[in-house]
Design a protein around this motif. Structure first.
Motif, PDB file in Angstrom:
ATOM      1  N   ARG A  82       0.762  -1.270  -0.085  1.00 11.93           N
ATOM      2  CA  ARG A  82       0.075   0.016   0.052  1.00 11.93           C
ATOM      3  C   ARG A  82       1.017   1.196  -0.075  1.00 11.93           C
ATOM      4  O   ARG A  82       0.295   2.376   0.228  1.00 11.93           O
ATOM      5  N   GLN A  83       2.096   1.021   0.016  1.00 13.48           N
ATOM      6  CA  GLN A  83       3.023   2.276  -0.181  1.00 13.48           C
ATOM      7  C   GLN A  83       3.130   2.914   1.194  1.00 13.48           C
ATOM      8  O   GLN A  83       3.036   4.091   1.170  1.00 13.48           O
ATOM      9  N   LEU A  84       2.801   2.291   2.099  1.00  9.69           N
ATOM     10  CA  LEU A  84       2.708   2.975   3.708  1.00  9.69           C
ATOM     11  C   LEU A  84       4.012   2.650   4.541  1.00  9.69           C
ATOM     12  O   LEU A  84       3.925   2.797   5.732  1.00  9.69           O
ATOM     13  N   HIS A  85       4.990   2.245   4.096  1.00 11.76           N
ATOM     14  CA  HIS A  85       6.167   1.552   4.779  1.00 11.76           C
ATOM     15  C   HIS A  85       6.921   2.992   5.028  1.00 11.76           C
ATOM     16  O   HIS A  85       6.558   4.117   4.582  1.00 11.76           O
ATOM     17  N   ILE A  86       7.957   2.781   6.085  1.00 13.49           N
ATOM     18  CA  ILE A  86       8.563   3.785   6.684  1.00 13.49           C
ATOM     19  C   ILE A  86       9.488   4.511   5.511  1.00 13.49           C
ATOM     20  O   ILE A  86      10.172   3.869   5.064  1.00 13.49           O
ATOM     21  N   ARG A  87       9.561   5.986   5.532  1.00 17.25           N
ATOM     22  CA  ARG A  87      10.235   6.695   4.533  1.00 17.25           C
ATOM     23  C   ARG A  87      10.473   8.178   5.326  1.00 17.25           C
ATOM     24  O   ARG A  87       9.545   8.525   6.217  1.00 17.25           O
ATOM     25  N   ILE A  88      11.219   8.823   5.055  1.00 17.60           N
ATOM     26  CA  ILE A  88      11.411  10.154   5.610  1.00 17.60           C
ATOM     27  C   ILE A  88      10.471  10.916   4.556  1.00 17.60           C
ATOM     28  O   ILE A  88      11.142  11.459   3.482  1.00 17.60           O
ATOM     29  N   GLU A  89       9.463  11.487   5.124  1.00 20.49           N
ATOM     30  CA  GLU A  89       8.553  12.255   4.077  1.00 20.49           C
ATOM     31  C   GLU A  89       9.187  13.696   3.639  1.00 20.49           C
ATOM     32  O   GLU A  89       8.874  14.175   2.682  1.00 20.49           O
ATOM     33  N   PHE A  90      10.258  14.429   4.471  1.00 14.87           N
ATOM     34  CA  PHE A  90      10.688  15.512   4.090  1.00 14.87           C
ATOM     35  C   PHE A  90      11.418  15.168   2.745  1.00 14.87           C
ATOM     36  O   PHE A  90      11.148  16.182   1.793  1.00 14.87           O
ATOM     37  N   TYR A  91      12.098  14.134   2.449  1.00 13.99           N
ATOM     38  CA  TYR A  91      12.726  13.948   1.179  1.00 13.99           C
ATOM     39  C   TYR A  91      11.605  13.216   0.189  1.00 13.99           C
ATOM     40  O   TYR A  91      11.869  13.761  -1.002  1.00 13.99           O
ATOM     41  N   ALA A  92      10.899  12.413   0.629  1.00 17.80           N
ATOM     42  CA  ALA A  92      10.163  11.385  -0.081  1.00 17.80           C
ATOM     43  C   ALA A  92       9.027  12.391  -0.889  1.00 17.80           C
ATOM     44  O   ALA A  92       8.589  12.106  -2.054  1.00 17.80           O
ATOM     45  N   ASP A  93       8.339  13.307  -0.133  1.00 16.49           N
ATOM     46  CA  ASP A  93       7.409  14.188  -0.625  1.00 16.49           C
ATOM     47  C   ASP A  93       7.757  15.663  -1.119  1.00 16.49           C
ATOM     48  O   ASP A  93       6.997  16.301  -1.476  1.00 16.49           O
ATOM     49  N   GLY A  94       9.200  15.785  -1.203  1.00 16.16           N
ATOM     50  CA  GLY A  94       9.810  17.162  -1.634  1.00 16.16           C
ATOM     51  C   GLY A  94      10.015  17.219  -3.121  1.00 16.16           C
ATOM     52  O   GLY A  94      10.264  16.151  -3.664  1.00 16.16           O
ATOM     53  N   GLY A  95       9.922  18.189  -3.560  1.00 19.41           N
ATOM     54  CA  GLY A  95      10.616  18.091  -5.050  1.00 19.41           C
ATOM     55  C   GLY A  95       9.484  18.173  -6.055  1.00 19.41           C
ATOM     56  O   GLY A  95       8.253  18.214  -5.892  1.00 19.41           O
ATOM     57  N   SER A  96      10.055  17.962  -7.307  1.00 22.65           N
ATOM     58  CA  SER A  96       9.102  17.750  -8.425  1.00 22.65           C
ATOM     59  C   SER A  96       8.461  16.294  -8.612  1.00 22.65           C
ATOM     60  O   SER A  96       8.818  15.535  -7.592  1.00 22.65           O
ATOM     61  N   GLU A  97       7.291  16.404  -9.217  1.00 23.88           N
ATOM     62  CA  GLU A  97       6.532  15.007  -9.415  1.00 23.88           C
ATOM     63  C   GLU A  97       7.429  13.894  -9.970  1.00 23.88           C
ATOM     64  O   GLU A  97       7.631  12.751  -9.343  1.00 23.88           O
ATOM     65  N   GLN A  98       8.438  14.105 -10.735  1.00 27.05           N
ATOM     66  CA  GLN A  98       9.292  13.335 -11.453  1.00 27.05           C
ATOM     67  C   GLN A  98      10.226  12.608 -10.146  1.00 27.05           C
ATOM     68  O   GLN A  98      10.562  11.558 -10.035  1.00 27.05           O
ATOM     69  N   ARG A  99      10.733  13.570  -9.534  1.00 29.31           N
ATOM     70  CA  ARG A  99      11.842  13.450  -8.297  1.00 29.31           C
ATOM     71  C   ARG A  99      10.998  12.388  -7.418  1.00 29.31           C
ATOM     72  O   ARG A  99      11.470  11.516  -6.893  1.00 29.31           O
ATOM     73  N   ARG A 100      10.004  12.764  -7.009  1.00 30.14           N
ATOM     74  CA  ARG A 100       9.108  11.925  -6.023  1.00 30.14           C
ATOM     75  C   ARG A 100       8.596  10.610  -6.398  1.00 30.14           C
ATOM     76  O   ARG A 100       8.683   9.713  -5.890  1.00 30.14           O
ATOM     77  N   GLN A 101       8.257  10.354  -7.754  1.00 30.91           N
ATOM     78  CA  GLN A 101       8.061   9.076  -8.484  1.00 30.91           C
ATOM     79  C   GLN A 101       9.641   8.212  -8.580  1.00 30.91           C
ATOM     80  O   GLN A 101       9.532   7.064  -8.184  1.00 30.91           O
ATOM     81  N   ARG A 102      10.481   8.861  -8.678  1.00 28.15           N
ATOM     82  CA  ARG A 102      11.708   8.091  -8.786  1.00 28.15           C
ATOM     83  C   ARG A 102      12.174   7.626  -7.596  1.00 28.15           C
ATOM     84  O   ARG A 102      12.696   6.601  -7.216  1.00 28.15           O
ATOM     85  N   LEU A 103      12.120   8.678  -6.471  1.00 27.03           N
ATOM     86  CA  LEU A 103      12.615   8.087  -5.185  1.00 27.03           C
ATOM     87  C   LEU A 103      11.586   6.932  -4.753  1.00 27.03           C
ATOM     88  O   LEU A 103      11.875   6.004  -3.999  1.00 27.03           O
ATOM     89  N   ALA A 104      10.250   7.098  -5.113  1.00 27.22           N
ATOM     90  CA  ALA A 104       9.374   5.952  -4.605  1.00 27.22           C
ATOM     91  C   ALA A 104       9.697   4.482  -5.370  1.00 27.22           C
ATOM     92  O   ALA A 104       9.699   3.499  -4.722  1.00 27.22           O
TER      93      ALA A 104
END
Length: 182
Positions: A82-104
Motif C-alpha cells: 500500500r506504499q505505507l512503509h517507513i520513509r522520510i517524508e521530508f525527502y520523499a514528498d519534496g521536489g518535483s513529481e518526477q523526483r518523487r516518483q523516482r524516489l518511490a
C-alpha cells in the motif's frame, strides 16, 4: 479537506480504503485478522487458566512470540503493497513529481532487495534447523516449523515490493506519455 500542504506542495497520496484495496491485498488483511484473533484467544485462555489454577500453559509464550513475528511480517508486506512503509517524508514528498516518483521507485527496489536477501539467507537458517534437528525451547517441536515461515513471508514482502515498483513504473510512464506538464 485540502490536497496540499501549508507551504503549497501537493500532499502525499492517501492510502486506499480497505474496500478499495485490490483483491490480492485481502490475503494480508485476513492473515492479520486471524493472527490477532489467535493471539487474543491464546492470551485469554492462558489468563483464565492461570487465574483458576495458579499455573499457566508453557506453550502459550512460544506460540504468541511466533504469532507476533508472523503479524509483523504480514503487516510489513501489507504496508509495502500500500506504499505505507517507513520513509522520510521530508525527502520523499519534496521536489518535483518526477523526483518523487523516482524516489518511490528506488524505495520499492531497495525494499525488494532487502527482503529478497533476507529470504535467501533465512532459507539457510531453516535448512540448519532441519538438518541439526533443533527443537523449540518451550514445547519441543522441531524449530523449522517456526523458522520456515520467515523465508515464505519475506518472499511475500519481496513480491509486494516488486509489484509496487511495477505499479509506480506504469504510473510514471503513463503520466509521461500523457504529456503532464510539471
Amino acid at each position: 479537506m485540502s490536497t496540499s500542504t501549508p507551504d503549497g506542495r501537493p500532499a502525499a497520496p492517501t492510502a486506499p480504503a480497505a474496500a478499495d484495496a485490490p483483491r490480492s491485498l485481502r490475503l494480508e488483511d485476513w492473515l492479520i485478522v486471524l493472527t490477532m484473533a489467535a493471539l487474543a484467544l491464546i492470551t485469554f485462555v492462558n489468563v483464565v487458566v492461570r487465574y483458576f489454577t495458579d499455573a499457566s500453559f508453557a506453550w502459550t509464550e512460544e506460540i504468541s512470540v511466533f504469532l507476533m513475528i508472523v503479524l509483523a511480517l504480514v503487516g510489513g508486506s501489507a504496508a509495502v503493497a500500500r506504499q505505507l512503509h517507513i520513509r522520510i517524508e521530508f525527502y520523499a514528498d519534496g521536489g518535483s513529481e518526477q523526483r518523487r516518483q523516482r524516489l518511490a521507485q528506488f524505495g520499492a527496489l531497495m525494499v525488494a532487495l532487502l527482503f529478497g536477501l533476507i529470504t535467501v539467507l533465512s532459507i539457510r537458517v531453516v535448512w540448519d534447523d532441519y538438518r541439526f534437528e533443533e527443537t523449540s525451547p518451550g514445547i519441543g517441536v522441531p524449530q523449522w516449523w517456526y523458522s520456515v515461515w520467515l523465508p515464505v513471508l519475506c518472499a511475500l514482502t519481496t513480491a509486494r515490493a516488486l509489484q509496487l515498483f511495477a505499479r509506480l513504473r506504469r504510473k510514471a510512464s503513463s503520466s509521461a506519455t500523457a504529456g503532464v506538464a510539471p
